[in-house]
Scaffold this motif. Structure first.
Motif, short mmCIF file in Angstrom:
data_model
loop_
_atom_site.label_atom_id
_atom_site.label_comp_id
_atom_site.label_asym_id
_atom_site.label_seq_id
_atom_site.Cartn_x
_atom_site.Cartn_y
_atom_site.Cartn_z
N TYR A 1 0.86 -1.19 0.00
CA TYR A 1 0.00 0.00 0.00
C TYR A 1 0.89 1.24 0.00
O TYR A 1 1.83 1.32 0.76
N CYS A 2 0.55 2.21 -0.84
CA CYS A 2 1.30 3.45 -0.86
C CYS A 2 0.32 4.61 -0.83
O CYS A 2 -0.61 4.66 -1.63
N CYS A 3 0.49 5.53 0.11
CA CYS A 3 -0.44 6.64 0.23
C CYS A 3 0.32 7.95 0.19
O CYS A 3 1.49 8.02 0.50
N LYS A 4 -0.40 9.00 -0.19
CA LYS A 4 0.20 10.33 -0.27
C LYS A 4 -0.29 11.24 0.85
O LYS A 4 0.01 12.42 0.85
N SER A 5 -1.02 10.65 1.81
CA SER A 5 -1.54 11.43 2.93
C SER A 5 -0.53 11.50 4.06
O SER A 5 0.29 10.60 4.24
N THR A 6 -0.63 12.57 4.84
CA THR A 6 0.20 12.69 6.03
C THR A 6 -0.52 12.15 7.26
O THR A 6 0.10 11.90 8.29
N GLU A 7 -1.82 11.97 7.14
CA GLU A 7 -2.62 11.48 8.27
C GLU A 7 -3.65 10.49 7.75
O GLU A 7 -4.22 10.67 6.66
N ILE A 28 -1.26 -7.28 6.64
CA ILE A 28 0.17 -7.33 6.36
C ILE A 28 0.56 -6.27 5.35
O ILE A 28 -0.09 -6.12 4.30
N TYR A 29 1.60 -5.49 5.65
CA TYR A 29 2.13 -4.44 4.77
C TYR A 29 1.10 -3.36 4.42
O TYR A 29 1.28 -2.63 3.44
N ALA A 30 0.02 -3.24 5.20
CA ALA A 30 -1.10 -2.36 4.82
C ALA A 30 -0.67 -0.94 4.52
O ALA A 30 -1.13 -0.33 3.54
N PHE A 31 0.22 -0.38 5.33
CA PHE A 31 0.67 1.00 5.14
C PHE A 31 2.19 1.09 5.03
O PHE A 31 2.75 2.18 5.19
N SER A 32 2.85 0.00 4.78
CA SER A 32 4.32 0.03 4.71
C SER A 32 4.77 0.92 3.56
O SER A 32 4.11 1.02 2.53
N CYS A 52 4.57 -6.02 9.71
CA CYS A 52 5.07 -5.06 8.73
C CYS A 52 4.03 -4.02 8.31
O CYS A 52 4.21 -3.33 7.31
N ALA A 53 2.96 -3.88 9.08
CA ALA A 53 1.85 -3.00 8.67
C ALA A 53 2.29 -1.56 8.45
O ALA A 53 1.78 -0.88 7.55
N PHE A 54 3.24 -1.08 9.26
CA PHE A 54 3.72 0.30 9.13
C PHE A 54 5.23 0.37 8.90
O PHE A 54 5.85 1.41 9.12
N ALA A 55 5.80 -0.71 8.44
CA ALA A 55 7.26 -0.75 8.25
C ALA A 55 7.72 0.32 7.26
O ALA A 55 7.08 0.56 6.23
N THR A 71 -0.49 -8.18 20.66
CA THR A 71 0.87 -8.43 20.18
C THR A 71 1.30 -7.32 19.24
O THR A 71 0.52 -6.87 18.39
N ILE A 72 2.55 -6.86 19.39
CA ILE A 72 3.18 -6.01 18.37
C ILE A 72 3.95 -6.97 17.48
O ILE A 72 4.96 -7.54 17.89
N GLN A 73 3.47 -7.17 16.28
CA GLN A 73 3.97 -8.27 15.45
C GLN A 73 5.29 -7.94 14.75
O GLN A 73 5.80 -6.81 14.79
#
Length: 205
Positions: A1-7, A28-32, A52-55, A71-73
């Motif tokens: 997932y790739c976003c251009k938002s700051t929030e 998984i990798y939702a906002f990485s 890796c949701a916010f990696a 859990t912090i995965q």
């Protein structure tokens, strides 16, 4: 997932093919690699954040975690180089491998007593972390957990920890003294290697 938002705001429900679903987890990798993302509040109806949701969200400075999280995965926040502080909610019982590895701006973190396990390299390379209090219920500090935390100068290890893993605190360059509680029965190789300022270690008989 790739976003251009700051929030980002996580909705309580989403509609997919005409059907409404409750949002209860972040995948998984939702906002990485959302490199512009600066802040996110994760509401309490979220029960799970996958690995890796916010990696590598390099601009992420603050995050509020949900109260129901357990859990912090694996690598959830790895490489979030702008993250300065975080409060882990009471109820989280495990911080998995490399969950915060490379969060080089992280200065403070509050770990609740619900935590039982701190896995391999969980906080490795958190270069600006200055102090850590290990929760009372933790029985093992695993391999490399706080390695290369170069400004770490204060560590409190509670009575109850039985094992300090290989390289757990290696290259903590500002660490000057450490008290090992009587509960510790094993300290692995290089647990405190290259702690150049370590002048005093109180070790049980």
């Amino acid at each position: 997932y790739c976003c251009k938002s700051t929030e980002i705001n996580i909705p309580e429900t989403v509609i997919y093919e005409g059907v409404e679903y409750k949002v209860t987890k972040i995948g998984i990798y939702a906002f990485s690699y959302c490199k512009l993302l600066e802040t996110i509040v994760i509401p309490d109806y979220i029960k799970e954040i996958k690995m890796c949701a916010f990696a590598n969200c390099e601009s992420l400075k603050s995050i509020v975690l949900p109260k129901k999280l357990k859990t912090i995965q694996f690598e959830t926040f790895k490489g979030c180089t702008s993250l300065e502080s975080i409060i882990i909610p009471n109820g989280v019982n495990e911080i998995e491998s490399s969950a915060f590895e490379g969060c080089s701006s992280l200065r403070s973190i509050v770990l609740p007593n619900s935590i039982i396990t701190i896995d391999d390299y969980a906080f490795s390379n958190c270069e600006n972390l200055t102090s850590i209090v290990i929760p009372d219920n933790v029985d093992s500090i695993d391999e490399g957990a706080f390695s290369y935390c170069k400004k770490l100068s204060s560590v409190v290890i509670p009575d109850g920890v039985a094992h300090i893993g290989k390289t757990a605190f290696s290259n903590c360059l500002e660490l000057t003294d450490i008290v090992i509680p009587n509960s510790v029965i094993r300290i692995d190789d290089d647990a405190f290697s290259f702690c150049e300022k370590l002048a005093r270690a109180e070790i049980p008989n």
